[in-house]
Design a protein around this motif. Structure first.
Motif, PDB file in Angstrom:
ATOM      1  N   PRO A   1       0.810  -1.237   0.000  1.00 16.43           N
ATOM      2  CA  PRO A   1       0.000   0.000   0.000  1.00 16.43           C
ATOM      3  C   PRO A   1       0.839   1.281   0.000  1.00 16.43           C
ATOM      4  CG  PRO A   1      -0.854  -1.589   1.580  1.00 16.43           C
ATOM      5  CD  PRO A   1       0.460  -2.131   1.112  1.00 16.43           C
ATOM      6  N   SER A   2       2.104   1.176   0.382  1.00 19.21           N
ATOM      7  CA  SER A   2       2.980   2.350   0.401  1.00 19.21           C
ATOM      8  C   SER A   2       3.735   2.544  -0.907  1.00 19.21           C
ATOM      9  CB  SER A   2       3.981   2.235   1.560  1.00 19.21           C
ATOM     10  OG  SER A   2       3.312   2.131   2.798  1.00 19.21           O
ATOM     11  N   ASN A   3       3.321   1.836  -1.945  1.00 27.43           N
ATOM     12  CA  ASN A   3       4.049   1.821  -3.219  1.00 27.43           C
ATOM     13  C   ASN A   3       4.130   3.199  -3.867  1.00 27.43           C
ATOM     14  OD1 ASN A   3       2.021   2.134  -5.707  1.00 27.43           O
ATOM     15  ND2 ASN A   3       0.952   1.053  -4.052  1.00 27.43           N
ATOM     16  N   ASN A   4       5.076   3.316  -4.810  1.00 31.66           N
ATOM     17  CA  ASN A   4       5.192   4.556  -5.591  1.00 31.66           C
ATOM     18  C   ASN A   4       4.955   4.305  -7.076  1.00 31.66           C
ATOM     19  OD1 ASN A   4       7.517   3.230  -6.304  1.00 31.66           O
ATOM     20  ND2 ASN A   4       8.910   4.933  -5.841  1.00 31.66           N
ATOM     21  N   PHE A   5       4.138   3.305  -7.385  1.00 28.56           N
ATOM     22  CA  PHE A   5       3.767   3.019  -8.777  1.00 28.56           C
ATOM     23  C   PHE A   5       2.954   4.182  -9.337  1.00 28.56           C
ATOM     24  CE2 PHE A   5       0.251   1.211 -11.459  1.00 28.56           C
ATOM     25  CZ  PHE A   5       1.000   1.056 -12.619  1.00 28.56           C
ATOM     26  N   ARG A   6       3.342   4.627 -10.514  1.00 32.49           N
ATOM     27  CA  ARG A   6       2.638   5.726 -11.188  1.00 32.49           C
ATOM     28  C   ARG A   6       2.370   5.334 -12.637  1.00 32.49           C
ATOM     29  NH1 ARG A   6       5.981  11.157  -9.844  1.00 32.49           N
ATOM     30  NH2 ARG A   6       7.622  10.014 -10.924  1.00 32.49           N
ATOM     31  N   LEU A   7       1.190   5.614 -13.112  1.00 29.98           N
ATOM     32  CA  LEU A   7       0.794   5.288 -14.483  1.00 29.98           C
ATOM     33  C   LEU A   7       0.613   6.583 -15.266  1.00 29.98           C
ATOM     34  CD1 LEU A   7      -1.750   2.629 -15.633  1.00 29.98           C
ATOM     35  CD2 LEU A   7      -1.802   4.901 -16.629  1.00 29.98           C
ATOM     36  N   LYS A   8       1.397   6.739 -16.329  1.00 26.89           N
ATOM     37  CA  LYS A   8       1.321   7.953 -17.162  1.00 26.89           C
ATOM     38  C   LYS A   8       0.302   7.793 -18.278  1.00 26.89           C
ATOM     39  CE  LYS A   8       3.005  12.040 -18.426  1.00 26.89           C
ATOM     40  NZ  LYS A   8       2.309  12.344 -19.656  1.00 26.89           N
ATOM     41  N   GLU A   9       0.354   6.671 -18.985  1.00 31.36           N
ATOM     42  CA  GLU A   9      -0.578   6.474 -20.097  1.00 31.36           C
ATOM     43  C   GLU A   9      -0.535   5.037 -20.595  1.00 31.36           C
ATOM     44  OE1 GLU A   9       2.239   8.032 -23.770  1.00 31.36           O
ATOM     45  OE2 GLU A   9       1.251   9.516 -22.495  1.00 31.36           O
ATOM     46  N   LEU A  10      -1.572   4.653 -21.302  1.00 31.54           N
ATOM     47  CA  LEU A  10      -1.589   3.413 -22.087  1.00 31.54           C
ATOM     48  C   LEU A  10      -1.468   3.774 -23.554  1.00 31.54           C
ATOM     49  CD1 LEU A  10      -4.467   1.170 -20.628  1.00 31.54           C
ATOM     50  CD2 LEU A  10      -2.023   1.049 -20.139  1.00 31.54           C
ATOM     51  N   VAL A  11      -0.723   2.972 -24.284  1.00 30.03           N
ATOM     52  CA  VAL A  11      -0.594   3.160 -25.726  1.00 30.03           C
ATOM     53  C   VAL A  11      -1.197   1.938 -26.404  1.00 30.03           C
ATOM     54  CG1 VAL A  11       0.963   3.557 -27.655  1.00 30.03           C
ATOM     55  CG2 VAL A  11       1.501   4.517 -25.402  1.00 30.03           C
ATOM     56  N   VAL A  12      -2.209   2.167 -27.230  1.00 26.67           N
ATOM     57  CA  VAL A  12      -2.922   1.076 -27.897  1.00 26.67           C
ATOM     58  C   VAL A  12      -2.617   1.141 -29.387  1.00 26.67           C
ATOM     59  CG1 VAL A  12      -5.139  -0.056 -28.237  1.00 26.67           C
ATOM     60  CG2 VAL A  12      -4.753   1.330 -26.175  1.00 26.67           C
ATOM     61  N   ASN A  13      -2.079   0.061 -29.933  1.00 28.53           N
ATOM     62  CA  ASN A  13      -1.785  -0.029 -31.364  1.00 28.53           C
ATOM     63  C   ASN A  13      -2.612  -1.125 -32.002  1.00 28.53           C
ATOM     64  OD1 ASN A  13       0.658   1.742 -32.242  1.00 28.53           O
ATOM     65  ND2 ASN A  13       1.237   0.929 -30.238  1.00 28.53           N
ATOM     66  N   SER A  14      -3.273  -0.809 -33.115  1.00 22.56           N
ATOM     67  CA  SER A  14      -4.009  -1.830 -33.858  1.00 22.56           C
ATOM     68  C   SER A  14      -3.000  -2.571 -34.725  1.00 22.56           C
ATOM     69  CB  SER A  14      -5.108  -1.206 -34.708  1.00 22.56           C
ATOM     70  OG  SER A  14      -4.575  -0.234 -35.579  1.00 22.56           O
ATOM     71  N   THR A  15      -2.781  -3.835 -34.432  1.00 18.93           N
ATOM     72  CA  THR A  15      -1.769  -4.618 -35.151  1.00 18.93           C
ATOM     73  C   THR A  15      -2.327  -5.299 -36.383  1.00 18.93           C
ATOM     74  OG1 THR A  15      -2.199  -6.534 -33.727  1.00 18.93           O
ATOM     75  CG2 THR A  15      -0.468  -5.012 -33.037  1.00 18.93           C
ATOM     76  N   GLN A  16      -3.623  -5.591 -36.360  1.00 15.08           N
ATOM     77  CA  GLN A  16      -4.282  -6.121 -37.555  1.00 15.08           C
ATOM     78  C   GLN A  16      -5.770  -5.881 -37.428  1.00 15.08           C
ATOM     79  OE1 GLN A  16      -3.234 -10.294 -37.449  1.00 15.08           O
ATOM     80  NE2 GLN A  16      -5.052 -10.830 -36.307  1.00 15.08           N
ATOM     81  N   GLN A  17      -6.430  -5.736 -38.553  1.00 18.53           N
ATOM     82  CA  GLN A  17      -7.863  -5.482 -38.547  1.00 18.53           C
ATOM     83  C   GLN A  17      -8.529  -6.389 -39.564  1.00 18.53           C
ATOM     84  OE1 GLN A  17      -8.196  -1.301 -39.339  1.00 18.53           O
ATOM     85  NE2 GLN A  17      -7.514  -0.713 -37.310  1.00 18.53           N
TER      86      GLN A  17
END
Length: 583
Positions: free
Chosen positions: A566-582
């Protein structure tokens, strides 16, 4: 609406093909007040190029915008009040303009103009809400509300790539605008240059800063004036380029700002600054050089919503009736042929964090300014005799107050479809035009003690992931069936690794163990005044995995498991989503 517009304008473009229309260069500064120019009476600042532009061309001396950035930009680009475009504030996706809005760029592009934007966008960061999705073929700048550093920074291009630059940001943006002008000198072009100066952080070179520091000005004001003088130098560069290329005579050249000054400084004795709805918060410089028009000073009220129809008429572009404009062309005020300009009112609505809270609002007529504060205090000023708003006349003019208040509420209910908060459209993922989509932390919503580094301003990150109940989530729309790859930008010290991170998209889940620490480092920030926004940091990248997703609406959620300290220093800036095939 856009499909009808495209068909209509394709037909109209055939009709005028081959005619010589003017080019357009539109400069918009960020947080530069009416008083931040020599031509408006500032006793300290040096802005000779802009002063000359104003003195030799058209001045709209009572030009009104919104109290903050993104709403003004939406209105300038569409000719419509911002609340009708989906924009009601400056962050947390309240700044995102509806994809179906028709912008100046789309209008010009559909009429055979090349379109380019060089600077700050601030009306949506992902396609089709970003500059490319809203009509700009060329883009170099950033989409956020502000940028973290102004020297040697990274900026985004129309392909979604971030490019390392060298030098001061205003100089760099001007370089790219000049390149665009030269590359398209044989065609019509619309070149939009929304500089981010003098918005914070207050950074500028010594050669500009020290001049004003020696005058005894405080750090912020010295920096702002230095930033404005640098802007002036770059305005001179743009004008010189147009003249050297033989384009000046057939170019409409516009200079303005998005709201009042970002601090207490000279503002021509007007009351108010940025984020207020007093005259000083919303009256900004507006200078226009247009072919075949001469020196004119317009005293009548004009506003951001008038630029779209005015440019359309100046460029002989017909606007179809399907676009419900709120502004009107100001050409009758410029040519002197029709002075039958009807008195009008301009409305201002400055939204608090929450839509249901009482906003600051104002109604401006040719004579009066009615101000309704967030504290429900209503004041009235006669602007013709009291331009500094020193004398409240509300007690002795109840009839005027009641009418203007009623007019505002009627306007507000109409523009918001019955008082409904504009709902931000979902983030769209999977367009072939934009295979990469970045889900920034501030574009999401945090729950169960997960929170932002600050209040959720641009460039912040999510933190305080205590257990699996805490979550950050984004409302998205997958536009094509296909396989999508997820990466995460993050930081976490070695002592806290070992927990699992889950990305949930509907019923599908990616689970990845946090096994690789990344110690973030703050980048050097040459600020002249201590900043209030977050600094710029380095971030690690973790490859999270792939999911096959069907078209549809989803919530993308990120959470951790209960093994996390619970005392962690994990920080999330962003997710990057790439379409690899459609498929």
């Amino acid at each position: 609406m856009k499909r009808l517009l495209a068909f209509y304008l394709i037909l109209s473009s055939f009709a005028v093909f081959g005619q010589s229309r003017p080019n357009v260069v539109f400069i918009l500064t960020d947080d530069q007040g009416y008083g931040d120019l020599g031509v408006t009476g500032n006793p300290h600042i040096s802005t000779p190029n802009i002063d000359k532009l104003a003195n030799e061309n058209i001045t709209l001396d009572h030009f009104l915008v919104n109290a903050v950035c993104a709403p003004t930009r939406a209105s300038l680009l569409t000719g419509r009040y911002n609340l009708a475009t989906g924009v009601n504030w400056v962050t947390r996706r309240k700044e995102v303009m509806n994809a179906d809005e028709v912008t100046l760029a789309e209008l010009f592009k559909s009429n055979n103009y090349k379109t380019g934007l060089f600077g700050k966008w601030h009306n949506g960061s992902t396609y089709p809400h970003n500059p490319v999705g809203q009509g700009f073929e060329t883009f170099f700048g950033f989409c956020a509300g502000h940028w973290n550093n102004y020297f040697d920074t990274e900026l985004e291009n129309e392909k979604g790539e971030f490019v390392k630059t060298e030098g001061y940001i205003t100089d760099v943006l001007t370089d790219h605008a000049i390149d665009f002008i030269k590359e398209n000198k044989d065609e019509n072009f619309f070149c939009f240059v929304p500089y981010n100066a003098p918005h914070a952080p207050f950074q500028v070179g010594d050669e500009y800063y020290e001049k004003y520091e020696k005058m005894g000005l405080d750090e912020r004001t010295a920096a702002v004036y230095g930033m404005c003088e640098n802007i002036d130098d770059n305005v001179g560069r743009l004008i010189a380029t147009l003249k050297e290329e033989g384009l000046w005579d057939n170019t409409i050249f516009i200079y303005s700002s998005d709201n009042g000054p970002n601090g207490e400084r000279y503002n021509a004795q007007m009351k108010g600054k940025k984020a207020t709805v007093h005259e000083g918060g919303v009256r900004v410089p507006m200078f226009i050089k247009a072919p075949n028009y001469h020196v004119t000073k317009v005293e009548e009220l004009t506003a951001h919503i008038d630029i779209f129809p005015t440019l359309a008429e100046l460029c002989d572009i017909e606007v179809p009736d399907s676009i419900q404009l709120h502004g009107k062309s100001i050409l009758p005020l410029l040519d002197g042929k029709n002075k039958q300009w009807e008195d009008r009112v301009i409305y201002t609505h400055n939204q608090p964090w929450k839509f249901e809270e009482t906003p600051a609002a104002a109604v401006r007529s040719e004579q009066y300014r009615l101000v309704m504060s967030k504290e429900n205090d209503t004041t009235l000023y006669d602007m013709n005799v009291d331009p500094s708003q020193l004398h409240d006349l509300s007690a002795s003019n109840a009839e005027v107050v009641n009418k203007m208040t009623s007019d505002y509420h009627r306007w507000f209910m109409d523009i918001t479809n019955g008082g409904k908060e504009p709902a931000a459209e979902r983030i769209q993922i999977g367009h072939k035009e934009a295979p990469k989509t970045v889900l920034t932390a501030v574009d999401g919503n945090t729950k169960n003690k997960v929170r932002y580094e600050g209040k959720g301003w641009s460039n912040e990150w999510a933190k305080n992931f205590k257990n699996k109940k805490g979550v950050i989530q984004w409302d998205v729309k997958i536009v094509e069936d296909g396989e999508y790859n997820f990466d995460m930008l993050y930081s976490c010290s070695e002592e806290y690794i070992g927990f699992n991170i889950m990305i949930e998209v509907g019923e599908k889940v990616i689970t990845k163990k946090m096994s690789k620490p990344f110690e973030t480092k703050q980048l050097v920030s040459p600020d002249r005044e201590a900043r209030t926004e977050v600094h710029e940091f380095t971030w690690g990248t973790m490859q999270m995995g792939k999911l096959f997703l069907k078209k549809g609406k989803y919530k993308v959620k990120v959470r951790v498991n209960n093994e996390i300290n619970p005392s962690n220093n994990f920080r999330l800036k962003e997710l990057v989503v790439n379409s690899t095939q459609q498929s």
